[in-house]
Design an enzyme around this catalytic site. Sequence first.
Site, PDB file in Angstrom:
ATOM      1  CE  LYS A   1      34.679  37.550  15.834  1.00  0.00           C
ATOM      2  NZ  LYS A   1      33.236  37.362  15.487  1.00  0.00           N
TER       3      LYS A   1
ATOM      4  N   GLY B   1      37.510  35.215   5.990  1.00  0.00           N
ATOM      5  CA  GLY B   1      36.480  36.249   5.883  1.00  0.00           C
ATOM      6  C   GLY B   1      36.808  37.190   4.742  1.00  0.00           C
ATOM      7  CB  SER B   2      35.678  40.609   4.003  1.00  0.00           C
ATOM      8  OG  SER B   2      36.081  41.273   5.175  1.00  0.00           O
ATOM      9  CB  THR B   3      39.882  40.871   0.602  1.00  0.00           C
ATOM     10  OG1 THR B   3      39.740  39.584  -0.021  1.00  0.00           O
ATOM     11  CG2 THR B   3      41.240  41.433   0.255  1.00  0.00           C
TER      12      THR B   3
ATOM     13  N   GLY C   1      40.836  40.971   6.387  1.00  0.00           N
ATOM     14  CA  GLY C   1      42.121  40.262   6.329  1.00  0.00           C
ATOM     15  C   GLY C   1      43.291  41.246   6.276  1.00  0.00           C
TER      16      GLY C   1
ATOM     17  CD  GLU D   1      39.415  30.596   2.574  1.00  0.00           C
ATOM     18  OE1 GLU D   1      39.143  31.449   1.693  1.00  0.00           O
ATOM     19  OE2 GLU D   1      38.582  29.872   3.113  1.00  0.00           O
TER      20      GLU D   1
ATOM     21  CB  CYS E   1      35.707  32.087  -0.168  1.00  0.00           C
ATOM     22  SG  CYS E   1      36.026  30.510   0.606  1.00  0.00           S
TER      23      CYS E   1
ATOM     24  CD  GLU F   1      34.172  36.998  -2.023  1.00  0.00           C
ATOM     25  OE1 GLU F   1      34.443  37.770  -1.090  1.00  0.00           O
ATOM     26  OE2 GLU F   1      34.531  35.808  -2.049  1.00  0.00           O
TER      27      GLU F   1
HETATM   28  P1  NAI Z   1      33.901  39.934   7.716  1.00  0.00           P
HETATM   29  O1  NAI Z   1      35.258  39.716   7.161  1.00  0.00           O
HETATM   30  O2  NAI Z   1      33.586  41.252   8.341  1.00  0.00           O
HETATM   31  O3  NAI Z   1      33.595  38.821   8.845  1.00  0.00           O
HETATM   32  C1  NAI Z   1      34.316  37.632   9.030  1.00  0.00           C
HETATM   33  C2  NAI Z   1      34.691  37.474  10.495  1.00  0.00           C
HETATM   34  O4  NAI Z   1      35.602  38.491  10.859  1.00  0.00           O
HETATM   35  C3  NAI Z   1      33.546  37.585  11.469  1.00  0.00           C
HETATM   36  O5  NAI Z   1      33.742  36.670  12.524  1.00  0.00           O
HETATM   37  C4  NAI Z   1      33.659  39.015  11.966  1.00  0.00           C
HETATM   38  O6  NAI Z   1      33.086  39.222  13.231  1.00  0.00           O
HETATM   39  C5  NAI Z   1      35.160  39.181  12.031  1.00  0.00           C
HETATM   40  N1  NAI Z   1      35.637  40.554  11.975  1.00  0.00           N
HETATM   41  C6  NAI Z   1      35.045  41.645  11.417  1.00  0.00           C
HETATM   42  N2  NAI Z   1      35.829  42.726  11.541  1.00  0.00           N
HETATM   43  C7  NAI Z   1      36.948  42.337  12.198  1.00  0.00           C
HETATM   44  C8  NAI Z   1      38.145  43.002  12.607  1.00  0.00           C
HETATM   45  N3  NAI Z   1      38.353  44.291  12.360  1.00  0.00           N
HETATM   46  N4  NAI Z   1      39.098  42.288  13.244  1.00  0.00           N
HETATM   47  C9  NAI Z   1      38.929  40.969  13.465  1.00  0.00           C
HETATM   48  N5  NAI Z   1      37.815  40.289  13.109  1.00  0.00           N
HETATM   49  C10 NAI Z   1      36.836  40.957  12.476  1.00  0.00           C
HETATM   50  O7  NAI Z   1      32.879  39.618   6.573  1.00  0.00           O
HETATM   51  P2  NAI Z   1      31.372  40.196   6.386  1.00  0.00           P
HETATM   52  O8  NAI Z   1      31.338  41.670   6.593  1.00  0.00           O
HETATM   53  O9  NAI Z   1      30.474  39.381   7.192  1.00  0.00           O
HETATM   54  O10 NAI Z   1      31.156  39.879   4.831  1.00  0.00           O
HETATM   55  C11 NAI Z   1      31.526  40.831   3.859  1.00  0.00           C
HETATM   56  C12 NAI Z   1      32.060  40.150   2.635  1.00  0.00           C
HETATM   57  O11 NAI Z   1      33.218  39.400   2.934  1.00  0.00           O
HETATM   58  C13 NAI Z   1      31.126  39.162   1.975  1.00  0.00           C
HETATM   59  O12 NAI Z   1      30.200  39.782   1.165  1.00  0.00           O
HETATM   60  C14 NAI Z   1      32.097  38.322   1.200  1.00  0.00           C
HETATM   61  O13 NAI Z   1      32.403  38.962  -0.010  1.00  0.00           O
HETATM   62  C15 NAI Z   1      33.318  38.284   2.081  1.00  0.00           C
HETATM   63  N6  NAI Z   1      33.382  37.058   2.915  1.00  0.00           N
HETATM   64  C16 NAI Z   1      34.239  36.071   2.546  1.00  0.00           C
HETATM   65  C17 NAI Z   1      34.280  34.905   3.260  1.00  0.00           C
HETATM   66  C18 NAI Z   1      35.190  33.789   2.895  1.00  0.00           C
HETATM   67  O14 NAI Z   1      34.885  32.648   3.185  1.00  0.00           O
HETATM   68  N7  NAI Z   1      36.328  34.050   2.299  1.00  0.00           N
HETATM   69  C19 NAI Z   1      33.384  34.656   4.398  1.00  0.00           C
HETATM   70  C20 NAI Z   1      32.564  35.783   4.740  1.00  0.00           C
HETATM   71  C21 NAI Z   1      32.560  36.921   4.005  1.00  0.00           C
END
Ligand code: NAI
Length: 505
Positions: free
Chosen positions: A210, A262-264, A267, A284, A318, A415
């Site tokens: 996804k 993605g976000s903590t 996670g 991660e 990240c 972050e």
């Molecule tokens: P997010 O964690 O919401 O999105 C990452 C992925 O998770 C996307 O594909 C999203 O559709 C999916 N997702 C969202 N909610 C979910 C759930 N409940 N269950 C399963 N999958 C879900 O990140 P977002 O809101 O786009 O970014 C927010 C913050 O997260 C950023 O400002 C940054 O600090 C951090 N982040 C860290 C990343 C990394 O590489 N470690 C990458 C993206 C964001």
Amino acid sequence: MGNQIVNGRDASASPSKNADRDRLEFGNAWAYAPSLESTDHIRIPARHELFIGGKWQAPKSGVYFDSTSPSTDEKLSEFAEANAEDVDLAVQAARTAYDKYWGKMRGSERAKYIFRIARAIQEKTRELAIIESMDGGKPIKESRDVDMPLSAAHYFYHAGWADKLEYAFQGRKARPLGVAAQIIPWNFPFLMAAWKIAPALACGNTVVLKPAETTPLSAMWLAKIFEEIELPPGVVNIVTGAGATGEALARHPGVNKVAFTGSTDVGKKIQALLAGTKKRLTLELGGKAANIIFADAAIDQAIEGIIGGIYFNQGHVCCAGSRLLVEESIHDLVVDKLRDRIATIRIGNPLDKNTDIGAINSRKQLDKITRLADAGERDGATRFATKCDLPAKGNWFPPTFFTGVSQSSVIAREEIFGPVLAVMTFRTPEEALEKANNTMYGLSAGVWTDKGAKSLWMSQRLNAGVIWSNTYNKFDPSAPFGGFKESGFGREGGRQGLRGYVEID
Ligand code: NAI
Ligand code: MG
């Protein structure tokens, strides 16, 4: 939308003596003529369906969402929003492919398919880089020179493992897990798909991927590559959608493994969702890396590394070096040099080959960066940002750093995931270490020193999964990547990364 920064119009109030002098002496020396990558040959379909069982399938949900270009606000295409029923079909397709052929296939045969994916990516690199920059906002020189070559390298590297797994685990037999659910973010859309899909396939698993809702486009190109190289149907399925789609996928009982970047916060939600199930999980998550610069370091080289470490990919990284710890005796020198250097960074159209910093990925992310930077000022830190004309449309944030940041300030703790650096000082290696480790994260760190022994001493004590010495943000498929503490667990890349996709007897 060409160069906005050092264009001679900003003679006003640069705080930097050197930058002012350069402007007076060299005028427009830093101003490059626009050099736009052509998009004439790119045909983006108006609508994309779900890629399930090797076929493009309209979503049972009947719902579609838009992905826009964050540098122009223009709509690029519509994408299907998969609901629980769609996710179920994708998981079933992955299960069938696993049971019927992929799980039983000889490693040497799987390797051929993975090699073909790598070759196809190389052939289409230019087109892939362009669509990646259009959909996500990153500069073309990064998508072209980093994301795409590294993605191809990950498939090549893992193709090599597919028939050698018995050597990866010291003579123990490695079995695939089954169906892997993989949820990826928007900062490196194509590369994160590679980091996840390549090891899963090499180990004999099938996949439901996804992509993030703001950057699903390059995953559609990847699906086309799967069709073209005749990857057996169902081996990789791609479901688009937002958080609800991701949750339905993680929750699905037919999934054996969840891999998330993605976000903590998300996670943690996924981890809670999986508690009590037998599903394997790797996470991660975020980071707040310290880049530590000692007085004996090669300062100019370090400045380049620091700049790349935080402003690369708009700071949407990240492992970004978002906290700069400077030995006190060189603080003023380093700050002067940083100020001069950020004045030459070019921000603007991601498709311009001269652009260093592209667009912020979404309005939501821009709001977060703005909010945290403002909070930094409220916490008493001093802000420096390049004075530049930002394009009228799209999401932009100028390269920024803060001095006088206290350990307790929000910009030293949270972050930001944007082009914002927090500068702090230290006097002894012990103090540097204590400050560097004073974070809930533990993904990466950087150490800049002329002394090898000091570098080793520091790296043995830094609580971070990846530590760079006299360099920053260097990646290789053979090097494991991953975090400690709230940065997550599990590794991606290298022999260690295979461990997340096998059961060993
Ligand atoms: P997010 O964690 O919401 O999105 C990452 C992925 O998770 C996307 O594909 C999203 O559709 C999916 N997702 C969202 N909610 C979910 C759930 N409940 N269950 C399963 N999958 C879900 O990140 P977002 O809101 O786009 O970014 C927010 C913050 O997260 C950023 O400002 C940054 O600090 C951090 N982040 C860290 C990343 C990394 O590489 N470690 C990458 C993206 C964001
Ligand atoms: Mg987009």
